[in-house]
Write a protein that holds these residues in place. Structure first.
Motif, short mmCIF file in Angstrom:
data_model
loop_
_atom_site.label_atom_id
_atom_site.label_comp_id
_atom_site.label_asym_id
_atom_site.label_seq_id
_atom_site.Cartn_x
_atom_site.Cartn_y
_atom_site.Cartn_z
N LEU A 69 32.46 -11.96 -0.37
CA LEU A 69 33.87 -11.67 -0.16
C LEU A 69 34.43 -10.80 -1.28
O LEU A 69 35.12 -9.81 -1.03
N LEU A 70 34.10 -11.15 -2.51
CA LEU A 70 34.70 -10.48 -3.67
C LEU A 70 34.15 -9.08 -3.91
O LEU A 70 34.87 -8.24 -4.45
N ASP A 71 32.92 -8.83 -3.53
CA ASP A 71 32.36 -7.51 -3.84
C ASP A 71 32.87 -6.40 -2.93
O ASP A 71 32.42 -5.26 -3.03
N THR A 72 33.87 -6.72 -2.10
CA THR A 72 34.44 -5.68 -1.23
C THR A 72 35.55 -4.89 -1.92
O THR A 72 35.98 -3.87 -1.40
N ILE A 73 36.04 -5.39 -3.09
CA ILE A 73 37.12 -4.67 -3.78
C ILE A 73 36.82 -4.56 -5.27
O ILE A 73 35.95 -5.26 -5.80
N ALA A 74 37.58 -3.68 -5.94
CA ALA A 74 37.47 -3.53 -7.39
C ALA A 74 38.03 -4.78 -8.06
O ALA A 74 38.88 -5.48 -7.48
N PRO A 75 37.59 -5.10 -9.27
CA PRO A 75 38.09 -6.29 -9.95
C PRO A 75 39.61 -6.26 -10.15
O PRO A 75 40.14 -5.29 -10.69
N THR A 94 31.00 -11.68 -10.37
CA THR A 94 31.36 -10.42 -9.72
C THR A 94 32.39 -9.62 -10.53
O THR A 94 32.30 -8.40 -10.61
N TRP A 95 33.34 -10.34 -11.09
CA TRP A 95 34.43 -9.70 -11.86
C TRP A 95 34.54 -10.35 -13.24
O TRP A 95 35.47 -11.10 -13.52
N PRO A 96 33.62 -10.09 -14.15
CA PRO A 96 33.60 -10.82 -15.43
C PRO A 96 34.86 -10.63 -16.28
O PRO A 96 35.18 -11.50 -17.09
N GLU A 97 35.58 -9.54 -16.11
CA GLU A 97 36.78 -9.30 -16.93
C GLU A 97 38.06 -9.87 -16.31
O GLU A 97 39.11 -9.89 -16.94
N THR A 98 37.98 -10.32 -15.08
CA THR A 98 39.16 -10.83 -14.37
C THR A 98 39.54 -12.21 -14.88
O THR A 98 38.68 -13.08 -15.06
N LYS A 99 40.83 -12.41 -15.13
CA LYS A 99 41.34 -13.72 -15.53
C LYS A 99 41.39 -14.63 -14.31
O LYS A 99 41.78 -14.20 -13.23
N ILE A 100 41.01 -15.89 -14.49
CA ILE A 100 41.04 -16.86 -13.40
C ILE A 100 42.22 -17.80 -13.61
O ILE A 100 42.42 -18.33 -14.70
N GLN A 101 43.00 -17.96 -12.55
CA GLN A 101 44.15 -18.87 -12.58
C GLN A 101 43.98 -19.92 -11.49
O GLN A 101 43.60 -19.59 -10.37
#
Length: 158
Positions: A69-75, A94-101
C-alpha cells in the motif's frame, strides 16, 4: 431476497469512485492508514484529510500488505496509524524518514476496551477521563498539560 431488492440496496455503492493511480511524486503532509476486515479479506486504505489516495486488498494487516500500500506514493511528512505492528514496521521500512503518529481515536478506543464505558476502579476512572481529554487537545500547550497528567497517572498507579 430477490435480485431487485439487492440491486436497490446496493445502488448507491455504484457511485463510489475508486481512486486513480496515486501520483508517485506528490509529497503529502500527512496520510492516514488503516485496515478493515470483510469476511476473510482485509482492505487497507491510505488517505489524506480530503480523499482516499490508494487501497490494497490483502488477507491481514501485516507489514508486507502495508508495504504494498505504502510504496505507491512518495514518503509523506507524517503517517498516522492505529498502532498496528504491521503498519508501523511497513512505515519504518518503506518511509524511514517519515514521522509516525498514533491515531488518537484509536488510542481512546483501546483504553475504552480496557476500562469499559463505566469503569468502577479509581485507576480505570482516571484513565478513562484522560482518554476523553485526549480527543479535545487543540494546541501544544494543551498537549503539554495532558502529558503532565499522564505522567502523574503513571506515578500514582505505577
Amino acid at each position: 431476497m430477490s435480485v431487485s431488492t439487492l440491486q436497490r440496496r446496493f445502488a448507491t455503492f455504484w457511485y463510489v469512485q475508486p481512486p486513480m493511480p496515486a501520483d508517485p511524486h506528490r509529497v503529502y503532509d500527512q496520510v492516514f492508514i488503516d485496515g478493515t476486515y470483510f469476511n476473510t479479506k482485509c482492505l487497507l486504505v491510505l488517505a489524506d484529510c480530503d480523499h482516499v489516495i490508494s487501497w490494497f486488498w490483502g488477507y491481514t494487516e501485516d507489514s508486507w500488505a502495508y508495504g504494498r500500500l505504502l510504496d505507491t506514493i512518495a514518503p509523506p511528512l507524517i503517517a498516522t496509524t492505529d498502532g498496528h505492528k504491521g503498519s508501523a514496521k511497513a512505515i519504518r521500512n518503506t518511509w524511514p524518514e517519515t514521522k509516525i503518529q498514533r491515531c488518537l481515536v484509536h488510542v481512546k478506543r483501546n483504553i475504552q476496551t480496557a476500562t469499559g464505558l463505566h469503569p468502577t476502579s479509581t485507576m480505570g476512572k482516571a484513565l478513562r477521563r484522560l482518554s476523553l481529554e485526549l480527543l479535545h487537545i487543540d494546541d501544544l500547550d494543551q498537549a503539554a498539560d495532558w502529558t503532565i497528567k499522564l505522567q502523574k497517572f503513571g506515578q500514582t498507579f505505577n
